[in-house]
Scaffold this motif. Structure first.
Motif, mmCIF file in Angstrom:
data_model
loop_
_atom_site.group_PDB
_atom_site.id
_atom_site.type_symbol
_atom_site.label_atom_id
_atom_site.label_comp_id
_atom_site.label_asym_id
_atom_site.label_seq_id
_atom_site.Cartn_x
_atom_site.Cartn_y
_atom_site.Cartn_z
ATOM 1 N N HIS A 1 0.826 -1.195 0.000
ATOM 2 C CA HIS A 1 0.000 0.000 0.000
ATOM 3 C C HIS A 1 0.868 1.256 0.000
ATOM 4 O O HIS A 1 0.612 2.205 -0.762
ATOM 5 C CB HIS A 1 -0.930 -0.007 1.216
ATOM 6 N N VAL A 2 1.915 1.270 0.829
ATOM 7 C CA VAL A 2 2.825 2.414 0.856
ATOM 8 C C VAL A 2 3.550 2.530 -0.478
ATOM 9 O O VAL A 2 3.723 3.634 -1.024
ATOM 10 C CB VAL A 2 3.827 2.280 2.021
ATOM 11 N N THR A 3 3.975 1.402 -1.031
ATOM 12 C CA THR A 3 4.644 1.410 -2.329
ATOM 13 C C THR A 3 3.757 2.046 -3.394
ATOM 14 O O THR A 3 4.210 2.853 -4.216
ATOM 15 C CB THR A 3 5.002 -0.026 -2.744
ATOM 16 N N THR A 4 2.475 1.692 -3.377
ATOM 17 C CA THR A 4 1.532 2.229 -4.362
ATOM 18 C C THR A 4 1.340 3.721 -4.184
ATOM 19 O O THR A 4 1.379 4.490 -5.159
ATOM 20 C CB THR A 4 0.180 1.505 -4.243
ATOM 21 N N VAL A 5 1.120 4.167 -2.950
ATOM 22 C CA VAL A 5 0.886 5.590 -2.704
ATOM 23 C C VAL A 5 2.109 6.410 -3.085
ATOM 24 O O VAL A 5 1.994 7.471 -3.736
ATOM 25 C CB VAL A 5 0.495 5.823 -1.229
ATOM 26 N N GLU A 6 3.290 5.958 -2.717
ATOM 27 C CA GLU A 6 4.508 6.711 -3.030
ATOM 28 C C GLU A 6 4.719 6.823 -4.536
ATOM 29 O O GLU A 6 5.088 7.894 -5.042
ATOM 30 C CB GLU A 6 5.711 6.053 -2.361
ATOM 31 N N ALA A 7 4.484 5.736 -5.253
ATOM 32 C CA ALA A 7 4.641 5.773 -6.705
ATOM 33 C C ALA A 7 3.597 6.681 -7.344
ATOM 34 O O ALA A 7 3.890 7.418 -8.295
ATOM 35 C CB ALA A 7 4.545 4.362 -7.276
ATOM 36 N N PHE A 8 2.372 6.644 -6.829
ATOM 37 C CA PHE A 8 1.309 7.488 -7.371
ATOM 38 C C PHE A 8 1.617 8.965 -7.173
ATOM 39 O O PHE A 8 1.452 9.779 -8.096
ATOM 40 C CB PHE A 8 -0.014 7.124 -6.703
ATOM 41 N N ILE A 9 2.073 9.328 -5.982
ATOM 42 C CA ILE A 9 2.401 10.729 -5.695
ATOM 43 C C ILE A 9 3.457 11.251 -6.667
ATOM 44 O O ILE A 9 3.401 12.403 -7.116
ATOM 45 C CB ILE A 9 2.879 10.874 -4.236
ATOM 46 N N ALA A 10 4.406 10.386 -7.017
ATOM 47 C CA ALA A 10 5.508 10.804 -7.886
ATOM 48 C C ALA A 10 5.154 10.766 -9.370
ATOM 49 O O ALA A 10 5.908 11.296 -10.200
ATOM 50 C CB ALA A 10 6.729 9.918 -7.632
ATOM 51 N N LEU A 11 4.023 10.160 -9.724
ATOM 52 C CA LEU A 11 3.698 9.948 -11.134
ATOM 53 C C LEU A 11 3.715 11.207 -11.996
ATOM 54 O O LEU A 11 4.224 11.170 -13.129
ATOM 55 C CB LEU A 11 2.332 9.260 -11.272
#
Length: 332
Positions: free
Chosen positions: A284-294
């Protein structure tokens, strides 16, 4: 489009336990959940209290007009996701949404186009893509560890159980359970192989009394690999299997699709099995961090709106193929 420098989030949908994991992940990424949104004000109030989210609302647009909000996480029931995605696009807020984003590829394509025209990111929370074993499989395949890919196999089965939900009065549609399972499997196949579905064949789905049964289908991928999938709610639970078979070796992930852990990854070369160490990360953290940086740093592993359109379109083709009567084999 509004600036997305703000680190506040509007959380739209208050039902599943997964939403609670994502709220924690948003905080772990250094951002702040500011609004809990539901069409049921009582649900929003209870979720806000449980998750310590300061604001509650039944009006999505109101929360998205808050200048502190830069992002929306949509976890509402599937038939409400379109409403929230359209509201976020109208206010210029990037969207992270549970999948699928719609009930059909036609509606999903419209939503993806709306977000594209608004200049915002529409990304999906696809936990299977975020799992370390699957990301490692993809990397090893790209590096040529097993040679040229020949086949991909996905198999998973367990008795049907509704997903955990905060609201027991919200029923799960058993008839759609296998369809959504196939959407996830197809998305994972596209992610792992980097290939697109080209042709589909399928056995008729077998529904038991509760409407959720088992299905088997095969898909020819654009690079020549054959993707085979078996998905069942009629078996006793078994460790899921995700296998990439090449002309030099095989990668095999066990237990990665159960939602109970990251599972294990094995590489088979020259007749020997080797357990591959995996760095376990919170998906979940991996997904949120990647999304924020997209918006500034594209993450090739994340699923975006167009990916979900293709997965839905292929799952619809599987469903259509299931309606065709297979040729029977005479034994005498």
């Amino acid at each position: 489009m509004h600036s997305t420098g703000e680190a506040g989030w509007s959380v739209m949908g208050t039902g599943t336990i997964a939403t609670e994991h994502m709220v924690a992940a948003i905080r772990a990424a250094g951002h702040r959940p500011l609004w809990a949104v539901s069409r049921n004000r009582q649900y929003a109030a209870h979720f806000s209290q449980d998750m310590e989210i300061p604001g509650i609302s039944v009006d999505a647009r109101r929360t998205l007009q808050d200048p502190r909000v830069g992002f929306a996480y949509v976890s509402a029931a599937r038939d409400r996701r379109r409403h929230y995605i359209q509201a976020a696009a109208a206010e210029g807020r990037h969207v992270l949404c549970d999948g699928p984003i719609a009930a059909s590829s036609r509606i999903a394509a419209t939503l993806a186009e709306t977000c594209r025209n608004a200049g915002i990111v529409l990304a999906l929370n696809q936990p299977f893509r975020a799992l370390s074993p699957h990301q490692t499989m993809r990397r090893l395949l790209q590096e040529g560890e097993i040679g040229t890919l020949q086949s991909l196999l996905i198999a998973r089965g367990a008795p049907f159980q509704p997903p955990p939900n905060r609201h027991p009065d919200e029923e799960t549609d058993h008839g759609d359970a296998l369809f959504e399972m196939s959407v996830d499997s197809i998305d994972l196949a596209r992610f792992l192989t980097g290939q697109e579905p080209a042709a589909v064949s399928a056995l008729p789905a077998v529904p038991p009394g509760n409407g959720a049964g088992q299905q088997a289908y095969a898909i020819e991928m654009s690079g020549g690999a054959i993707f085979q999938s078996y998905e069942s709610f009629t078996t006793a639970e078994f460790d899921s299997i995700v296998m990439l078979a090449g002309d030099r070796g095989t990668l095999l992930a066990h237990g990665t699709l159960s939602g109970k852990g990251s599972g294990a990854l094995v590489r088979r070369l020259n007749g020997r099995n080797e357990l591959i160490p995996i760095r376990d990360r919170d998906q979940h953290v991996t997904t949120v961090e990647a999304f924020i940086a997209l918006p500034q740093k594209p993450a090739g592993w994340m699923s975006v709106g167009e990916d979900n359109v293709m997965a839905l379109r292929t799952a619809e083709a599987v469903r259509a193929a299931q309606q065709k009567r297979p040729a029977s084999i005479r034994t005498r």
